[in-house]
Design an enzyme around this catalytic site. Structure first.
Site, short mmCIF file in Angstrom:
data_model
loop_
_atom_site.label_atom_id
_atom_site.label_comp_id
_atom_site.label_asym_id
_atom_site.label_seq_id
_atom_site.Cartn_x
_atom_site.Cartn_y
_atom_site.Cartn_z
N ARG A 130 0.84 -1.19 0.00
CA ARG A 130 0.00 0.00 0.00
C ARG A 130 0.88 1.25 0.00
NH1 ARG A 130 -1.79 -3.35 4.39
NH2 ARG A 130 -3.82 -4.34 4.01
N LYS A 161 -1.96 -1.67 8.43
CA LYS A 161 -3.40 -1.83 8.63
C LYS A 161 -3.68 -3.07 9.47
CE LYS A 161 -7.62 -1.48 5.88
NZ LYS A 161 -8.18 -1.50 4.51
#
Length: 458
Positions: A282, A307
């Site tokens: 990401r 995350k």
């Protein structure tokens, strides 16, 4: 408190020295802007280091006779940063721009400066006034719930934004203060006709239901309605799966990216694209990578506290490892910091690493230069689609190697940093190549069963 304004301009010189301005003409431009402001300050308050709103208005009005509005706003932001420096060093007690922003709950310093340039300053400042955070009748309940969830280890950022928007709506409509919470939510749902807003309101109803149930167990949370979420799901944009030729094109553009003031940037962008495509990282994960996260000897990188609060160690493909080695050598030659805590993707402007926003801007610009994404707007492929492409290509490789992808999904979920395979399934986009491989696998392993059932001997 130290003395300012000073006659010899030494305070301005010290401020400019710590800025490390790169362009040769920048110190001259900054000095001109800061000295003009110092002259206005000395003229208005010759006996005290006092900067007021009137000082700013006088400087802006005088500058408006000479400079365009956009130029003046740019200069005013330089003044704003200088005022922060004066506060930090003890020359003045407070930055008046910060004071105005706090008074009117303005969204940004730039908005305050625009208001000070308006013909009617008082009216423009009043138009900036924002409601205080969680000042509604449900504000305390919302704030306590956010604090509780973050204490339990949740980031709770998106949910906090939903609650904050609902709180602002309630403050703007005090007539709903005596209504039950379900009625408030119905008014909030009707305030915007979009499907996304309806889905957000449904999630908000569940959050508030849980918060109220915690205070009063007799208050049962509302049963969730799946329909708003289903309507949003129908509008989701189909992920774009990049072909090998398109990825090669993006890498070529990154290597030749125009960046005369930051020579390391093309190599940085190239390596970012390699890691995004080969590892499915990401943007935030790219921005948080430090030099100490790279282990060339083991051929791995460490992704920390991403995350879902997961950390993971990822083995690198040979091509990604070669690109990373070349980048680290170029980074060393650029005299970037070599401490393990230094950002992997470093730039010498401010001696800092790239933020997720800066990475997104640069990589999207590469997409636009390639023609894959239109020159304007949000439509077209996204950088996050490289993560989708990574998943699809990984499954294709398993099919071609005769491996059952179903058995490997837990490993893929771990590699991507997902909590379980359900999050990974979202990334599996059925492409023509994937469909052909799946059909071929079915033909090899299942076609003879159909032949036997129809009475045909294999």
């Amino acid at each position: 408190m130290s003395t300012w304004p000073d006659a010899d301009g030494k305070v301005i010189d010290r401020y400019l020295a710590q800025l490390r301005l790169r362009h040769p003409t920048s110190p001259t431009t900054y000095r001109r802007i800061l000295r003009s402001f110092q002259e206005v300050t000395a003229r208005q308050n010759p006996e005290a280091a006092l900067i007021t709103r009137e000082t700013l208005e006088t400087w802006l009005s005088e500058g408006a006779r000479v400079w365009a509005r956009s130029t003046l706003l740019h200069d005013a932001r330089i003044i704003n940063r200088f005022l922060d420096y004066l506060v930090q060093k003890g020359f003045i007690a407070v930055n008046p721009i910060d004071e105005l922003r706090a008074t009117y709950h303005a969204s940004s310093d730039k908005a305050v400066l625009r208001a000070l340039l308006s013909p009617d300053v008082d009216q423009a400042l009043e138009a900036l006034r924002q409601f205080p955070a969680f000042g509604s009748v449900l504000g305390e309940l919302m704030r306590n719930h956010i604090t509780l969830m973050r204490t339990r280890g949740y980031r709770y950022q998106a949910q906090a934004r939903w609650l904050w928007r609902f709180d602002r709506f309630l403050q703007a409509h005090p007539e709903f203060a005596a209504e039950p919470v379900p009625v408030m939510l119905r008014h909030w749902t009707a305030a915007r006709p979009t499907a996304n807003h309806a889905a957000e309101c449904e999630k908000l109803a569940r959050i508030l239901g849980k918060a109220l149930h915690r205070l009063d167990p007799a208050t049962m949370p509302k049963r969730p309605d799946p329909r708003p979420g289903q309507q949003v799901a129908k509008q989701w944009r189909r992920p774009y799966i990049y072909s090998a030729e398109e990825v090669r094109q993006l890498l070529d553009i990154a290597q030749s990216y125009p960046s005369p003031r930051a020579p390391l940037r093309p190599a940085s962008l190239y390596t970012m694209l390699v890691l995004a495509y080969c590892c499915g990282l990401r943007l935030g994960e790219l921005a948080r990578l430090d030099l100490g996260d790279v282990d060339l000897a083991a051929g791995t990188i460490t992704i920390r506290e991403t995350k879902f609060f997961k950390s993971r160690i990822l083995p690198l493909a040979n091509s990604a490892l070669v690109a990373l080695k070349e980048y680290l050598e170029m980074r060393r030659k650029a005299k970037a910091p070599q401490s393990p805590e230094s950002g992997l993707f470093w730039h010498d402007q401010g001696n800092a690493g790239y933020t997720p926003h800066a990475i997104a801007q640069c990589l999207v610009d590469i997409l636009r230069r390639s023609g894959i994404k239109p020159a304007k707007g949000k439509i077209g492929p996204r950088i996050h689609d490289l993560r989708h492409s990574f998943v699809v290509n990984r499954i294709l490789e398993w099919y071609r190697a005769g491996i059952n992808p179903q058995d490997k999904l837990p490993f893929l979920a771990t590699y991507l940093g997902h909590r379980d395979i359900h999050s990974t399934l979202v990334y599996i986009t059925v492409t023509q190549d994937l469909l052909e491989q799946a059909n071929e696998r079915f033909r090899r392993f299942g076609a003879h069963c159909l032949a036997v059932s129809e009475g045909v001997q294999p």
